[in-house]
Enzyme design. Structure first.
Site, PDB file in Angstrom:
ATOM      1  N   ASP A  67       3.914  -9.364   5.636  1.00 18.05           N
ATOM      2  CA  ASP A  67       3.720  -8.058   6.274  1.00 18.05           C
ATOM      3  C   ASP A  67       4.020  -8.229   7.758  1.00 18.05           C
ATOM      4  O   ASP A  67       3.751  -9.280   8.332  1.00 18.05           O
ATOM      5  CB  ASP A  67       2.276  -7.573   6.084  1.00 18.05           C
ATOM      6  CG  ASP A  67       2.089  -6.092   6.395  1.00 18.05           C
ATOM      7  OD1 ASP A  67       1.479  -5.389   5.592  1.00 18.05           O
ATOM      8  OD2 ASP A  67       2.555  -5.649   7.463  1.00 18.05           O
ATOM      9  N   ARG A  78     -10.165   1.427   4.763  1.00 16.18           N
ATOM     10  CA  ARG A  78      -9.665   1.114   3.418  1.00 16.18           C
ATOM     11  C   ARG A  78      -9.116  -0.304   3.271  1.00 16.18           C
ATOM     12  O   ARG A  78      -8.830  -0.735   2.150  1.00 16.18           O
ATOM     13  CB  ARG A  78      -8.577   2.117   3.030  1.00 16.18           C
ATOM     14  CG  ARG A  78      -7.310   1.976   3.859  1.00 16.18           C
ATOM     15  CD  ARG A  78      -6.383   3.162   3.714  1.00 16.18           C
ATOM     16  NE  ARG A  78      -5.142   2.976   4.454  1.00 16.18           N
ATOM     17  CZ  ARG A  78      -5.014   3.098   5.775  1.00 16.18           C
ATOM     18  NH1 ARG A  78      -6.045   3.379   6.515  1.00 16.18           N
ATOM     19  NH2 ARG A  78      -3.839   2.914   6.354  1.00 16.18           N
ATOM     20  N   ASP A 137       4.643   0.720   0.879  1.00 19.41           N
ATOM     21  CA  ASP A 137       4.389   2.157   0.920  1.00 19.41           C
ATOM     22  C   ASP A 137       5.676   2.968   0.979  1.00 19.41           C
ATOM     23  O   ASP A 137       5.654   4.122   1.384  1.00 19.41           O
ATOM     24  CB  ASP A 137       3.481   2.527   2.093  1.00 19.41           C
ATOM     25  CG  ASP A 137       4.206   2.420   3.425  1.00 19.41           C
ATOM     26  OD1 ASP A 137       5.309   1.826   3.451  1.00 19.41           O
ATOM     27  OD2 ASP A 137       3.684   2.943   4.423  1.00 19.41           O
ATOM     28  N   ASN A 138       6.771   2.359   0.592  1.00 17.80           N
ATOM     29  CA  ASN A 138       8.020   3.127   0.665  1.00 17.80           C
ATOM     30  C   ASN A 138       8.948   2.765  -0.487  1.00 17.80           C
ATOM     31  O   ASN A 138       8.974   1.627  -0.947  1.00 17.80           O
ATOM     32  CB  ASN A 138       8.707   2.901   2.013  1.00 17.80           C
ATOM     33  CG  ASN A 138       9.215   1.483   2.147  1.00 17.80           C
ATOM     34  OD1 ASN A 138      10.309   1.165   1.705  1.00 17.80           O
ATOM     35  ND2 ASN A 138       8.390   0.617   2.738  1.00 17.80           N
ATOM     36  N   THR A 141      11.612  -0.362  -0.292  1.00 15.54           N
ATOM     37  CA  THR A 141      11.103  -1.720  -0.499  1.00 15.54           C
ATOM     38  C   THR A 141      10.713  -1.935  -1.951  1.00 15.54           C
ATOM     39  O   THR A 141      10.930  -3.011  -2.517  1.00 15.54           O
ATOM     40  CB  THR A 141       9.907  -1.997   0.429  1.00 15.54           C
ATOM     41  OG1 THR A 141      10.290  -1.725   1.779  1.00 15.54           O
ATOM     42  CG2 THR A 141       9.471  -3.444   0.335  1.00 15.54           C
ATOM     43  N   CYS A 178      11.788  -1.523 -16.322  1.00 18.27           N
ATOM     44  CA  CYS A 178      11.653  -1.818 -14.901  1.00 18.27           C
ATOM     45  C   CYS A 178      11.341  -0.509 -14.182  1.00 18.27           C
ATOM     46  O   CYS A 178      11.276   0.559 -14.796  1.00 18.27           O
ATOM     47  CB  CYS A 178      12.906  -2.501 -14.344  1.00 18.27           C
ATOM     48  SG  CYS A 178      14.291  -1.400 -13.993  1.00 18.27           S
ATOM     49  N   CYS A 194       0.668   7.532   4.425  1.00 15.85           N
ATOM     50  CA  CYS A 194      -0.733   7.938   4.388  1.00 15.85           C
ATOM     51  C   CYS A 194      -1.164   8.556   5.709  1.00 15.85           C
ATOM     52  O   CYS A 194      -2.190   9.226   5.784  1.00 15.85           O
ATOM     53  CB  CYS A 194      -1.632   6.782   3.993  1.00 15.85           C
ATOM     54  SG  CYS A 194      -1.526   5.370   5.082  1.00 15.85           S
ATOM     55  N   CYS A 253      18.192  -2.829 -14.711  1.00 18.93           N
ATOM     56  CA  CYS A 253      18.038  -3.834 -15.779  1.00 18.93           C
ATOM     57  C   CYS A 253      18.979  -3.594 -16.957  1.00 18.93           C
ATOM     58  O   CYS A 253      19.157  -4.492 -17.790  1.00 18.93           O
ATOM     59  CB  CYS A 253      16.584  -3.900 -16.240  1.00 18.93           C
ATOM     60  SG  CYS A 253      16.019  -2.525 -17.263  1.00 18.93           S
TER      61      CYS A 253
HETATM   62 ZN    ZN Z   1      15.365  -0.808 -15.866  1.00 20.91          ZN
END
Ligand code: ZN
Length: 276
Positions: A67, A78, A137-138, A141, A178, A194, A253
């Site tokens: 991170d 949180r 959170d996106n 990524t 996937c 958030c 996949c």
């Molecule tokens: Zn797949």
């Protein structure tokens, strides 16, 4: 179990895991496998810090934390691993997390990396792991992690939170769907920050609990026959659990095309944020 150069096995600590090994679903052999495993936590915000705390307490031998963010006061409602002192010191989250986790379980090797997860570095992290936990959170990524885990054949635990709602699914590449089999359009996956919608801390616990449980099951060799997509609004208490299936035409996949991973060859990925 790890493919990494280092393999850390949490030392034998008599009695430490007694209440865990007493579980018939884990037992002594299951604990041995957990101790020998490496888990990668992508993002160290609310989901990531909760996942990392449970993984360390369970005795996962090696934890890789990635991170780029620092601890801030508005994280504390949180993000369970951090405190006011961490925020005052503006510590990188992975550094604060590693400091705390080492006091929780000194037998676990915690390796923090202060960086974004990008198309350029994701493979090097994923290859070291037996299991990958999503705490981003996106969408960019998440789809990058999906590409990397499908290509490297690594199980990963998708999870997201927004407001009072959460969603999670355990992904076992080519043995089940996937992320892209289920959400072909990256924009369809939870992505609003958030900071805009807020987040209730308890939905974080719910999603992280399912992710970590699924990770432990995979580490001890339990392979579910079906894959379920779990969703919950923890405020109303209403949830669902639907069977998710592979899409033979899946861009990732099914067709073995890794557009988020291949972004490294075309100028890199743009969206580098992780769980805030
Ligand atoms: Zn797949």
């Amino acid at each position: 179990m790890s493919d990494g150069n280092e393999k850390t096995v949490a030392p034998e600590t008599p009695g430490r895991y007694d209440r865990q090994t007493a579980l018939s679903v884990i037992g002594a052999e299951g604990q041995r496998r957990i101790n020998a495993a490496t888990a990668l936590v992508v993002g160290c915000g609310a989901l990531g810090s909760t996942q990392a705390a449970w993984l360390a307490r369970a005795g996962v031998g090696r934890l890789l934390l990635v991170d780029r963010d620092i601890v801030e006061l508005h994280n504390l409602h949180r993000q369970m691993l951090y405190n006011e002192e961490d925020a005052r010191a503006s510590l990188p989250k992975v550094v604060a997390a590693a400091n705390r986790l080492r006091t929780v379980n000194s037998g676990v090797c915690v390796e923090p990396t202060v960086d974004f997860v990008t198309a350029e570095n994701v493979i090097s992290f994923v290859r070291q792991a037996d299991v990958v936990l999503d705490a981003t959170d996106n969408p960019a990524t998440r789809y990058l992690v999906n590409d990397a885990c499908v290509r490297e054949d690594k199980p990963w635990m998708y999870g997201g939170v927004m407001g009072t709602r959460g969603v999670t699914m355990a992904i076992r590449p080519r043995q089940g769907p996937c992320l892209r089999c289920v959400f072909d359009d990256p924009a369809s996956v939870m992505s609003e920050p958030c900071s805009t919608y807020g987040v209730l801390s308890t939905i974080v616990g719910w999603v992280a609990a399912l992710q970590v449980t699924a990770a432990l099951k995979l580490l001890i060799g339990e392979t579910p026959a079906i894959t379920r997509l779990h969703q919950m609004d923890i405020w109303s208490g209403q949830g669902s659990s639907a069977v998710a299936r592979r899409n033979p035409q899946c861009f990732c996949c099914g067709q073995n095309r890794y557009e988020f991973l291949d972004a490294a060859q075309h100028g890199g990925s743009e969206d580098k944020g992780v769980e805030k």
